[in-house]
Design an enzyme around this catalytic site. Structure first.
Site, PDB file in Angstrom:
ATOM      1  N   ASP A  66       0.851  -1.201   0.000  1.00 44.92           N
ATOM      2  CA  ASP A  66       0.000   0.000   0.000  1.00 44.92           C
ATOM      3  C   ASP A  66       0.887   1.252   0.000  1.00 44.92           C
ATOM      4  OD1 ASP A  66      -3.057  -0.911   1.284  1.00 44.92           O
ATOM      5  OD2 ASP A  66      -1.373  -2.259   1.565  1.00 44.92           O
ATOM      6  N   THR A 105      -6.912  -4.819   0.798  1.00 48.28           N
ATOM      7  CA  THR A 105      -5.706  -5.144   1.578  1.00 48.28           C
ATOM      8  C   THR A 105      -5.940  -6.330   2.511  1.00 48.28           C
ATOM      9  OG1 THR A 105      -4.981  -2.855   1.484  1.00 48.28           O
ATOM     10  CG2 THR A 105      -3.983  -4.197   3.191  1.00 48.28           C
TER      11      THR A 105
HETATM   12 MG    MG Z   1      -6.528   0.638   0.046  1.00 53.40          MG
END
Ligand code: MG
Ligand code: AMP
Ligand code: MG
Length: 337
Positions: A51, A122
């Site tokens: 990320d 995620t």
């Molecule tokens: Mg995200």
């Protein structure tokens, strides 16, 4: 300047290659197995090295070429020098060749807002990584993706992962790019890994085959990892023939435009503007609709609240039907801004 593509098309052309680079980063971090997981607000709100790196890559690459565009990324990262290896300079020639819709041809750089979700899904990305760890070295000599997998639906988790770059003008989601880094990862050797879908409202959407759910079947897609009673009550109220529980806002819009679901129903304030901007633009470009649970559109001005407080309802067709089924109790639980 005559002959030069409009800024909207140049920005989409950059977002396309930048999203591909981010997708490659997301694959690479999984490959190393060192995810560097950080809990943000809790165990269901995670951030990984992927990320962080993907956002740095996207934001630095776009802001270098388009310094006047406002870019808002999901991750809260310290301002620091970005390595040149994270910068993507190329643009999609195919997109540069396409005509800009007349209503966007005069738009100025400073009027555009870019919403970036560097890695959507995620939670599923981290779960998939853990599953890969449990497969022995003998089964997977090189911890990679180009190896036979044990048959397992859970390993399809990597399909849930996307990179989202949405572009807004006058508060509306007008263009978007979705990269799906692990697309085809179970299709065997020779299949191209990853794909990029993009769209501009009134121009169309590309990189996939538009399909609708056959017949009148109500197939509802919703969260698999952020559920609660209100979310479940709302899905049930749609009287679905089938429920598809998958991760990621981007992935759920892919379910809609590829004919695997007829409505995305999420009666929760969990989604943010970076989750919905790119998906909404692509959905709208093929005639679909995304609103809150009251039927109100979201605004993507730079100053808006990030949270989509009144939930997400997205459809390719029959939006009114799904809206009409939202129970009063759910509507009351999710106040519009
Ligand atoms: Mg995200
Ligand atoms: P999901 O459908 O659960 O995969 O969620 C779609 C997007 O919204 C993902 O980026 C999630 O991280 C985000 N999201 C949804 N619900 C929550 C929540 N309760 N807390 C944090 N993020 C959420
Ligand atoms: Mg997200």
């Amino acid at each position: 300047m005559s002959g030069s593509p409009a800024v909207v098309m140049r920005l989409v052309a950059s977002a396309y290659t930048v999203a591909e680079k981010a997708g490659a980063i997301v694959r690479k971090v999984l490959h190393t197995g060192e995810l560097g997981i950080v809990e943000k607000t809790g165990a269901n709100d995670l951030q990984t090295l992927a990320d962080r790196l993907a956002q740095q890559s996207i934001c630095a690459s776009l802001s270098r070429r388009f310094p006047k565009v406002t870019i808002i990324g999901e991750e809260d990262l310290p301002a620091e020098e970005i390595g040149e290896d994270l910068i993507e300079n190329s643009q999609s020639e195919e997109i540069l060749q396409m005509s800009c819709p007349a209503e966007y041809s005069e738009v100025k750089e400073e009027e555009l807002v870019v919403w970036v979700d560097p890695l959507d899904g995620t939670k599923e990305y981290t779960e998939a990584s853990k599953l890969l760890c449990h497969v022995t070295e003998a089964q997977i000599p090189h911890r990679g993706l180009d190896v036979p997998r044990p048959p397992s639906t859970t390993l399809r988790l990597l399909d849930n992962v996307t990179v989202l770059i949405g572009i807004a003008y006058q508060g509306k989601a007008i263009a978007g790019v979705i990269n799906q880094p692990f697309y085809n990862y179970q299709s065997g050797a020779g299949a191209q890994l990853g794909r990029t879908m993009w769209g501009v409202t009134t121009l169309g959407a590309f990189g996939f085959q538009l399909q609708e759910v056959a017949g009148d079947r109500r197939i509802v897609t919703t969260t698999r990892s952020h559920s609660n009673k209100v979310v479940i009550d709302c899905v049930d109220a749609m009287e679905p023939h089938e429920v598809v529980r998958v991760g990621g806002a981007g992935n759920k819009i892919i379910q809609l435009v590829e004919g695997r679901a007829s409505a995305y129903v999420f009666a929760s304030p969990g989604c943010k503007k970076w989750d919905t901007c790119a998906p909404e633009a692509i959905l709208t470009a093929v005639g679909g609709t995304l609103t809150d649970m009251h039927g109100k559109p979201y605004s993507y001005h730079a100053s808006v609240k990030h949270m989509n407080s009144a939930g997400v309802l997205a459809t390719l067709r029959n939006h009114e039907y799904y809206l009409s089924r939202v129970p009063q109790t759910v509507a009351q639980a999710l106040k519009s801004d």
